[in-house]
Design a protein around this motif. Structure first.
Motif, PDB file in Angstrom:
ATOM      1  N   LYS A 293       0.827  -1.205   0.000  1.00  0.00           N
ATOM      2  CA  LYS A 293       0.000   0.000   0.000  1.00  0.00           C
ATOM      3  C   LYS A 293       0.856   1.248   0.000  1.00  0.00           C
ATOM      4  O   LYS A 293       0.543   2.224  -0.673  1.00  0.00           O
ATOM      5  N   SER A 294       1.953   1.239   0.753  1.00  0.00           N
ATOM      6  CA  SER A 294       2.810   2.425   0.787  1.00  0.00           C
ATOM      7  C   SER A 294       3.546   2.610  -0.536  1.00  0.00           C
ATOM      8  O   SER A 294       3.823   3.735  -0.935  1.00  0.00           O
ATOM      9  N   ARG A 295       3.850   1.522  -1.217  1.00  0.00           N
ATOM     10  CA  ARG A 295       4.480   1.656  -2.532  1.00  0.00           C
ATOM     11  C   ARG A 295       3.552   2.321  -3.525  1.00  0.00           C
ATOM     12  O   ARG A 295       3.986   3.013  -4.429  1.00  0.00           O
ATOM     13  N   ARG A 296       2.264   2.102  -3.364  1.00  0.00           N
ATOM     14  CA  ARG A 296       1.289   2.734  -4.248  1.00  0.00           C
ATOM     15  C   ARG A 296       1.282   4.245  -4.043  1.00  0.00           C
ATOM     16  O   ARG A 296       1.085   5.007  -4.975  1.00  0.00           O
ATOM     17  N   TRP A 297       1.502   4.711  -2.821  1.00  0.00           N
ATOM     18  CA  TRP A 297       1.486   6.134  -2.503  1.00  0.00           C
ATOM     19  C   TRP A 297       2.846   6.797  -2.715  1.00  0.00           C
ATOM     20  O   TRP A 297       2.940   8.020  -2.719  1.00  0.00           O
ATOM     21  N   LEU A 298       3.907   6.038  -2.880  1.00  0.00           N
ATOM     22  CA  LEU A 298       5.255   6.600  -2.960  1.00  0.00           C
ATOM     23  C   LEU A 298       5.462   7.584  -4.113  1.00  0.00           C
ATOM     24  O   LEU A 298       5.980   8.684  -3.885  1.00  0.00           O
ATOM     25  N   PRO A 299       5.073   7.274  -5.358  1.00  0.00           N
ATOM     26  CA  PRO A 299       5.283   8.263  -6.429  1.00  0.00           C
ATOM     27  C   PRO A 299       4.547   9.576  -6.167  1.00  0.00           C
ATOM     28  O   PRO A 299       5.082  10.657  -6.424  1.00  0.00           O
ATOM     29  N   LEU A 300       3.345   9.483  -5.633  1.00  0.00           N
ATOM     30  CA  LEU A 300       2.587  10.691  -5.310  1.00  0.00           C
ATOM     31  C   LEU A 300       3.281  11.491  -4.215  1.00  0.00           C
ATOM     32  O   LEU A 300       3.402  12.711  -4.310  1.00  0.00           O
TER      33      LEU A 300
ATOM     34  N   ALA B 123       7.203  19.336  -5.259  1.00  0.00           N
ATOM     35  CA  ALA B 123       6.429  20.538  -5.572  1.00  0.00           C
ATOM     36  C   ALA B 123       6.401  21.511  -4.405  1.00  0.00           C
ATOM     37  O   ALA B 123       6.500  22.725  -4.594  1.00  0.00           O
ATOM     38  N   VAL B 124       6.269  20.999  -3.201  1.00  0.00           N
ATOM     39  CA  VAL B 124       6.183  21.865  -2.025  1.00  0.00           C
ATOM     40  C   VAL B 124       7.534  22.515  -1.719  1.00  0.00           C
ATOM     41  O   VAL B 124       7.599  23.674  -1.326  1.00  0.00           O
TER      42      VAL B 124
ATOM     43  N   LEU C  90      -1.422  10.716 -11.216  1.00  0.00           N
ATOM     44  CA  LEU C  90      -0.864  10.002 -10.067  1.00  0.00           C
ATOM     45  C   LEU C  90      -1.918   9.792  -8.978  1.00  0.00           C
ATOM     46  O   LEU C  90      -2.000   8.718  -8.377  1.00  0.00           O
ATOM     47  N   LEU C  91      -2.715  10.819  -8.725  1.00  0.00           N
ATOM     48  CA  LEU C  91      -3.767  10.674  -7.721  1.00  0.00           C
ATOM     49  C   LEU C  91      -4.812   9.654  -8.153  1.00  0.00           C
ATOM     50  O   LEU C  91      -5.280   8.851  -7.339  1.00  0.00           O
ATOM     51  N   ALA C  92      -5.185   9.663  -9.418  1.00  0.00           N
ATOM     52  CA  ALA C  92      -6.182   8.709  -9.905  1.00  0.00           C
ATOM     53  C   ALA C  92      -5.659   7.280  -9.803  1.00  0.00           C
ATOM     54  O   ALA C  92      -6.399   6.375  -9.415  1.00  0.00           O
ATOM     55  N   VAL C  93      -4.387   7.082 -10.119  1.00  0.00           N
ATOM     56  CA  VAL C  93      -3.799   5.749  -9.995  1.00  0.00           C
ATOM     57  C   VAL C  93      -3.708   5.356  -8.526  1.00  0.00           C
ATOM     58  O   VAL C  93      -3.982   4.209  -8.157  1.00  0.00           O
ATOM     59  N   THR C  94      -3.354   6.308  -7.680  1.00  0.00           N
ATOM     60  CA  THR C  94      -3.248   6.026  -6.250  1.00  0.00           C
ATOM     61  C   THR C  94      -4.608   5.670  -5.659  1.00  0.00           C
ATOM     62  O   THR C  94      -4.727   4.778  -4.829  1.00  0.00           O
TER      63      THR C  94
END
Length: 144
Positions: A13-20, A27-28, A72-76
């Motif tokens: 699950k964390s790997r799914r969120w990593l690119p985002l 960006a920040v 990225l958000l849609a994939v996440t």
């Protein structure tokens, strides 16, 4: 002995969120680093003339960046919450505009939200077209 599938572990699950997370962190941090962490209270440009708005529409950097963020958000979110991904991306673009107003190199301009919306819309269009063709392909494969 039963093996736990990799899809149910924390790391999958964390790997799914990593690119985002990487994209958002870059960006920040980009604007403060670019300005040398120099704070300045800049004016906010809420109104603009038509010529500047036309120029902002084709800001490819904004279109590509916010389109990628929306993808990225849609994939996440596993493509199930496209509207949520679009809304979160637009709120993030507003926050980035506000952040830019605090540093010497940024500009808080309302007209910069137009190419952000274009990028978000293009990403949504790409995702919807992809869903359409993948469902067609799935139906074609199952009909044989």
């Amino acid at each position: 002995m039963s093996v736990i599938p990799a899809t149910t572990t924390f790391f999958s699950k964390s790997r799914r969120w990593l690119p985002l997370a990487i994209f958002v962190a870059i960006a920040v941090v980009y604007e403060p680093v670019r300005s040398g962490f120099t704070l300045a209270n800049q004016s906010r440009e809420l109104m603009s003339d038509w010529e500047r708005v036309k120029g902002a529409i084709f800001n490819l950097r904004h279109i590509i960046a916010y389109g990628l963020l929306c993808l990225l958000l849609a994939v996440t979110f596993r493509n199930s919450r496209l509207v949520t991904a679009m809304a979160v991306t637009f709120l993030f673009s507003i926050l980035m505009a506000i952040e830019q107003s605090f540093f010497t190199t940024g500009n808080c301009r309302l007209r910069d939200l137009i190419p952000n919306l274009l990028g978000i819309g293009l990403a949504a269009g790409i995702l919807l077209i992809g869903r359409f063709f993948s469902s067609r392909l799935h139906r074609f494969k199952t009909s044989d």
